[in-house]
Design an enzyme around this catalytic site. Structure first.
Site: not given
Length: 536
Positions: A285-286, A294-297, A319
């Site tokens: 989760l972002i 780009g934080h998920g990357t 999952e």
């Protein structure tokens, strides 16, 4: 009886008569009940506002606000809250330690009529958030403003890495769920999992340490430099992810069978971290205020670094990912395989016997000969990518090397099948066979129930949709990497099309007999099933 008493009696009689009329009217006219429901009902996602706050100059400063995407796990399938007019629910979190506070505001509250009464909002939320959430707003504000320990606060766990983004500083921290400080933060924030992840459920924090130690948490924090108050913490939450270790049995084929004596309890206890496992990304989760930055990357790549460095981690799985996470995962994995030289080792063999590509009953293309499967399996295990994800990346890589004009022409250029003199047409033909193999393998139980013509159409349609989705991803990677997606830089106009027949399940373990496929893609009849090699 005086006038006042007569007036009161008449008033009571009128009220009683009015009540009878209302009950009769509601029983006779259901639309009136519906009108009452609409007047007193509020959509939970609109009423609920989530805020991230920190100590300000005079009062708490709001850093960001957003609304939840889903509220049905808490307020029911209709996501409606009954019994209030102009309802506002303010859910605020301290930016650093995620201390929560819930404030319920409204103009009017429905007066109970029999069993019909207003939703008890606080009681509904108590199962989803800790008790500290329900302290008075004034007490929460006072704590935020006067908590001098906040300025020394550090996220729980250990610092994995730091990075700069748009002139701002961010850090990724990680630790086991057995850490009480991590448990405290997760208990406070995990209501957001139900708000933003479809079907997301909170973690059970009262489990045994043996189970909790199999969970690992990764936090992304922004480290602020311009603080509005001496008591303000420099840390502000950006997002987080959780992973779980699934133990995997690894037989020792080289060693001879032997027995060993041991006594319990063991002198050196076995811990989950010492056992071979497949690490599964469970929640990711972002916060909405940090999307598209780009934080998920950064978070995903940092987690993969941990997995790759851990000798007990054999494979990275996910999952039940949604489409957005699938894209993130594809971009990151593809880019990593390109940068470490893996994609350069992958090639599609098209120089097989032309007789095997003839369109006649009984002729089967040995798809296992189109790829160097032992090589692919070796590099797949080196990169710890789940089979289905890895072979999708292989397909995407091979597609990127086919000339765009051949890809764009689709099946129109495949009349000569594998005998074509055009190397791109030949490569595209065999590439389609590989994709058909994976799609049919995943969906064979459904497809064999269809008649031959419908089965062929369904597979052809899905292959086209998969090709279109790969084109979309390649264009995205081309833009992401400044014009280099690992193949041709020419653009093809293809819209996003969701692949409906191929779902991504990292835990799928099919076992088939060999690696052949009928040249018509799905076999001559339902009785002659497609036989597909395991490992895709």
């Amino acid at each position: 009886m005086n006038d006042a008493e007569r007036f009161r009696n008449v008033k009571r009689e009128n009220a009683a008569a009015k009540g009878i009329i209302v009950k009769l009217t509601r029983s006779l006219h259901p639309n009136i009940i519906m009108a009452d429901q609409e007047e007193w009902s509020t959509h939970a996602s609109k009423a609920l506002e989530i805020s991230i706050v920190q100590a300000g100059a005079r009062s708490p400063k709001t850093l960001s606000t957003f609304h939840p995407l889903f509220t049905y796990p808490i307020f029911g399938d209709e996501e409606q809250i009954f019994g209030y007019q102009n309802l506002r629910i303010n859910l605020r979190f301290a930016a650093h330690d995620l201390r929560p506070n819930i404030e319920v505001l409204y103009d009017k509250k429905f007066k109970a009529v029999g069993d019909t009464k207003a939703t008890n909002i606080e009681e509904t939320l108590r199962d989803w958030t800790p008790e500290v959430s329900f302290e008075k707003v004034g007490a929460f504000n006072s704590h935020i403003q006067n908590d001098s320990s906040a300025k020394q606060y550090k996220p729980p766990g250990e610092l994995l890495e730091s990075y700069n983004n748009r002139g701002r500083r961010f850090e990724i921290w990680s630790g086991e769920l057995t850490d009480p400080a991590i448990q405290k933060v997760i208990e406070r924030i995990q209501i957001l999992i139900s708000f933003f992840i479809e079907g997301g459920t909170p973690l059970l924090l009262d489990d045994k340490d043996w189970t909790l130690s199999r969970w690992r948490v990764y936090f992304v924090y922004e480290k602020l430099s311009d603080l509005p108050s001496p008591n303000a913490s420099p840390y502000s939450i950006v997002g987080y992810s959780t992973t779980y270790r699934w133990f995997t049995y690894v037989p020792n084929k080289s060693a001879k069978p032997s027995t060993q004596d041991f006594s319990l309890p063991l002198e050196n206890p076995i811990t989950p971290n010492l056992l071979p496992a497949r690490d599964r990304i469970a929640q990711f989760l972002i916060l909405p205020s940090h999307h598209s930055h780009g934080h998920g990357t950064h978070l995903y790549n940092a987690m993969v670094k941990v997995f790759l460095a851990d000798p007990t981690c054999l494979e990275i799985t996910v999952e039940d990912p949604n489409e957005a996470f699938d894209d993130l995962r594809d971009y990151c994995d593809y880019n990593r395989l390109r940068n470490n030289g893996t994609l350069a080792k992958i090639s599609l063999k098209t120089d097989i016997d032309p007789k095997l590509s003839q369109k006649r009953p009984g002729v089967r293309v040995p798809t296992s000969k189109l790829l160097d499967v032992p090589l692919l399996e070796r590099i797949r295990k080196e990169n710890k990518i789940a089979p289905r994800q890895f072979y999708r990346l292989v397909e995407m890589c091979l597609l990127s090397r086919i000339a765009p004009h051949a890809r764009q022409a689709g099946t129109a250029r495949l009349t000569q099948r594998g005998r074509s003199s055009n190397p791109d047409d030949k490569a595209f033909y065999y590439w389609r066979l590989l994709v058909k193999q994976r799609i049919y393998k995943k969906n064979k139980d459904v497809l064999i129930q269809l008649d031959r013509a419908e089965r062929v159409d369904k597979v052809e349609q899905t292959v086209g949709e998969q090709a279109g989705d790969f084109e979309r991803l390649l264009r995205g990677m081309e833009k992401w990497n400044g014009g280099d997606s690992g193949g041709s830089s020419e653009r093809i106009r293809t819209g996003k099309r969701k692949v409906i027949a191929d779902d991504d399940d990292d835990d799928d373990d099919d076992d088939e007999e060999d690696g052949t496929m009928s040249t018509d893609g799905v076999g001559a009849s339902a009785a002659k099933k497609m036989r597909i090699d395991d490992g895709t």
